[in-house]
Design a protein around this motif. Structure first.
Motif, short mmCIF file in Angstrom:
data_model
loop_
_atom_site.label_atom_id
_atom_site.label_comp_id
_atom_site.label_asym_id
_atom_site.label_seq_id
_atom_site.Cartn_x
_atom_site.Cartn_y
_atom_site.Cartn_z
N THR A 361 -71.22 -26.32 -21.32
CA THR A 361 -70.92 -24.90 -20.99
C THR A 361 -69.77 -24.34 -21.60
OG1 THR A 361 -70.50 -24.97 -18.66
CG2 THR A 361 -72.70 -25.13 -19.28
N LEU A 362 -68.72 -25.17 -21.68
CA LEU A 362 -67.26 -24.71 -21.82
C LEU A 362 -66.77 -23.84 -20.84
CD1 LEU A 362 -67.48 -24.06 -25.69
CD2 LEU A 362 -66.94 -26.02 -24.64
N GLU A 363 -67.30 -23.91 -19.38
CA GLU A 363 -67.01 -23.10 -18.39
C GLU A 363 -65.90 -24.07 -17.77
OE1 GLU A 363 -70.26 -22.63 -15.88
OE2 GLU A 363 -71.08 -21.05 -17.15
N GLU A 364 -64.90 -23.22 -17.09
CA GLU A 364 -63.66 -23.72 -16.58
C GLU A 364 -63.98 -23.87 -15.02
OE1 GLU A 364 -60.68 -20.86 -17.09
OE2 GLU A 364 -60.74 -21.21 -19.56
N ASP A 365 -63.79 -24.99 -14.42
CA ASP A 365 -63.98 -25.47 -13.15
C ASP A 365 -62.57 -25.50 -12.24
OD1 ASP A 365 -64.58 -26.32 -10.53
OD2 ASP A 365 -65.98 -28.02 -11.20
N GLY A 366 -62.20 -24.78 -11.53
CA GLY A 366 -60.88 -24.63 -10.62
C GLY A 366 -61.09 -25.52 -9.40
N ILE A 367 -62.25 -25.87 -9.14
CA ILE A 367 -62.48 -26.44 -7.76
C ILE A 367 -62.31 -27.95 -7.72
CG2 ILE A 367 -64.08 -26.85 -5.76
CD1 ILE A 367 -65.13 -24.09 -6.65
N ASP A 368 -62.90 -28.46 -8.63
CA ASP A 368 -63.02 -30.03 -8.80
C ASP A 368 -61.73 -30.36 -9.82
OD1 ASP A 368 -63.20 -32.80 -9.35
OD2 ASP A 368 -65.10 -32.60 -10.52
N LYS A 369 -60.69 -31.13 -9.09
CA LYS A 369 -59.45 -31.35 -9.71
C LYS A 369 -59.18 -32.87 -9.77
CE LYS A 369 -57.59 -26.70 -8.97
NZ LYS A 369 -56.29 -25.94 -8.54
N GLN A 370 -60.25 -33.55 -9.72
CA GLN A 370 -60.27 -35.00 -9.77
C GLN A 370 -60.32 -35.65 -11.14
OE1 GLN A 370 -58.90 -37.01 -7.30
NE2 GLN A 370 -58.68 -35.04 -6.15
N LEU A 371 -59.61 -36.13 -11.90
CA LEU A 371 -59.43 -36.56 -13.02
C LEU A 371 -60.19 -38.21 -13.44
CD1 LEU A 371 -56.25 -35.18 -15.27
CD2 LEU A 371 -59.03 -34.41 -15.30
N ALA A 372 -61.28 -38.14 -13.88
CA ALA A 372 -61.89 -39.46 -14.25
C ALA A 372 -61.98 -39.67 -15.59
CB ALA A 372 -63.16 -39.56 -13.47
N MET A 373 -62.35 -40.93 -16.07
CA MET A 373 -62.36 -41.19 -17.67
C MET A 373 -63.52 -40.29 -18.16
SD MET A 373 -63.53 -44.74 -19.52
CE MET A 373 -65.24 -44.70 -19.03
N ASN A 374 -63.12 -39.64 -19.46
CA ASN A 374 -63.75 -38.72 -20.23
C ASN A 374 -63.48 -37.20 -19.88
OD1 ASN A 374 -64.86 -40.49 -21.81
ND2 ASN A 374 -66.31 -40.83 -20.67
N ASP A 375 -62.89 -36.93 -18.63
CA ASP A 375 -62.61 -35.71 -18.25
C ASP A 375 -61.68 -35.07 -19.06
OD1 ASP A 375 -64.42 -35.53 -16.08
OD2 ASP A 375 -63.09 -35.77 -14.70
N ILE A 376 -61.98 -33.72 -19.31
CA ILE A 376 -60.79 -32.90 -19.97
C ILE A 376 -60.37 -31.69 -19.18
CG2 ILE A 376 -60.39 -31.31 -22.16
CD1 ILE A 376 -62.54 -32.95 -23.63
N ALA A 377 -59.02 -31.43 -19.10
CA ALA A 377 -58.54 -30.46 -18.09
C ALA A 377 -57.09 -29.89 -18.75
CB ALA A 377 -58.29 -31.29 -16.81
N ARG A 378 -56.88 -28.54 -18.13
CA ARG A 378 -55.67 -28.05 -18.50
C ARG A 378 -54.92 -28.34 -17.34
NH1 ARG A 378 -54.00 -21.80 -20.50
NH2 ARG A 378 -51.65 -22.06 -19.90
N ALA A 379 -53.63 -29.08 -17.42
CA ALA A 379 -52.80 -29.24 -16.61
C ALA A 379 -51.20 -28.98 -16.73
CB ALA A 379 -53.07 -31.02 -16.40
#
Length: 418
Positions: A361-379
């Motif tokens: 969906t290209l939505e931003e999730d600011g609650i789940d902040k655990q990075l696992a394989m294949n996750d893409i996040a702003r950090a």
């Protein structure tokens, strides 16, 4: 600038399981006559043993024994071939969702990305993921190959529907050049040769598209960035006073006599000479590897950077970036990693995960902040010393980093600076 066969086009392939990536690359190599005779003989024998009527094109890229036994491609496979117009490097990346990290590896230096779509299935989750990653990595050219057109009777309406669906998804992404080609990798339609089954398609074949892509402007030609890799101090009588700084020009160009600033010290000097092993030049451009000498005797070392004095990058210790997590072990909160930026390596830690991106969906999730394989996040990452960096959107070479786990020496993440 006219095309010549000294130009190298790097492209990556991406798609879902069984979309036909390996078959497509095999068809490209086979129909463009880029296969050595001994390789072709070996593939023909293997194909016969497996009971195929003809050549199993997928075997040209599935080079590992366990890949063949399982019938899947499990790692990034690099292949090289040449036509009269251009040289090519292919990064064939797997389609399995757990191997999405490999697309980041294969696409990091690509000029173009080939995204395969099964004409029977249309745009699916993996298609969106690969398109998003291609956009995130700002690959200049995107070629969408709608494959297996023979299985839908070469239906123009289906092709146009898939094209519309894909354009609807990518219109919010930073994707500038998108081409669509209806193909049958198995039969060879529109791969190297023009298809007689789709007279309604008036565009170029895949190979012709690859040969004519304009890649001269893919590099940043404006901002001179020269990361120092090593210092050259020959211990011979004729070069006793020679002090050169060797490396590869990341972007821009430099001339003898240009005023430069040396980072991080901030000291200035002028370029005295631009040397290679057997000759000197008055000017050099990215991505040439050269050795620069300066008019002043200044101490520089690996990881430092030479730039033009009127165009300096930002020096930051806290860096905002988009982070692609590549490792099967999740990110450890506030753990220390080695950050590699051009030739500079130092200690860093992930200070904050601002949000994760939902690929579908290209939505931003600011609650789940655990990075696992294949996750893409702003950090946000904090480093021990400032990095001389540009935004990735302006300079792919000086706007990218990788993180390495000190305990295992494995690459755990790739980052694009904002």
């Amino acid at each position: 600038m006219s095309l010549d066969n000294s130009q190298i086009l790097r492209f990556t392939t991406a798609g879902s399981v069984d979309d036909g990536k390996s078959t497509l690359i095999g068809r490209l190599l086979y129909d463009s006559k880029s296969i050595f005779e001994d390789q072709l003989d070996a593939i023909e024998k293997t194909s016969a043993k497996k009971g195929h009527d003809g050549v199993d094109l997928a075997l040209f890229t599935d080079g590992l024994r366990d890949e063949r036994e399982q019938g899947i491609t499990i790692d990034v496979a690099y292949r090289y071939f040449t036509t009269p117009k251009r040289k090519f490097i292919i990064a064939d990346t797997p389609g399995h969702i757990q191997y999405t990290r490999n697309m980041v590896t294969g696409a990091s230096t690509a000029n173009a990305a080939l995204i395969l779509i099964d004409a029977r299935n249309g745009v699916i989750e993996q298609t969106k993921r690969h398109a998003y990653i291609a956009s995130l990595l700002q690959i200049p050219h995107l070629i969408v190959c709608v494959n297996k057109m023979d299985l839908i009777e070469f239906d123009k309406a289906v092709f146009n529907s898939i094209k519309a669906d894909f354009l609807s998804f990518v219109k919010t992404l930073n994707t500038k050049d998108v081409n669509f080609i209806p193909i049958s990798a198995l039969l060879g339609d529109n791969v190297v040769n023009v298809s007689e089954n789709m007279p309604w398609y008036e565009g170029e074949t895949l190979l012709s598209t690859l040969e004519t892509l304009k890649i001269d402007d893919d590099l940043n030609n404006e901002n001179f960035r020269f990361p120092v890799q090593t210092v050259i101090r020959p211990q011979t009588a004729s070069f006793r006073d020679y002090r050169g700084y060797a490396g590869r020009i990341a972007s821009g160009s430099i001339k003898v006599g240009d005023q430069v600033t040396l980072l991080p010290s901030g000291l200035s000097s002028k370029v005295k000479s631009i040397d290679t092993l057997d000759r000197s030049f008055n000017q050099a451009f990215a991505p040439q590897s050269v050795c620069l000498t300066l008019e002043d005797d200044i101490d520089l070392s690996r990881g430092d950077m030479i730039v033009k004095s009127d165009d300096t990058p930002s020096a930051k210790q806290e860096i905002d970036l988009m982070l692609c997590w590549l490792h099967d072990q999740p990110a450890r909160p506030r753990a220390k990693y080695t950050i590699c930026h051009t030739s500079n390596e130092q200690t860093a830690m992930i200070k904050e995960i601002i949000y994760k991106v939902n690929i579908n969906t290209l939505e931003e999730d600011g609650i789940d902040k655990q990075l696992a394989m294949n996750d893409i996040a702003r950090a946000t990452i904090k480093t021990t010393k400032p990095l001389m960096c540009d935004a990735y959107g302006e300079n792919r070479n000086t706007g990218s980093v990788i993180l390495i786990d000190d305990t295992t020496n494995e690459t755990v993440a790739a980052g694009m600076l904002l």
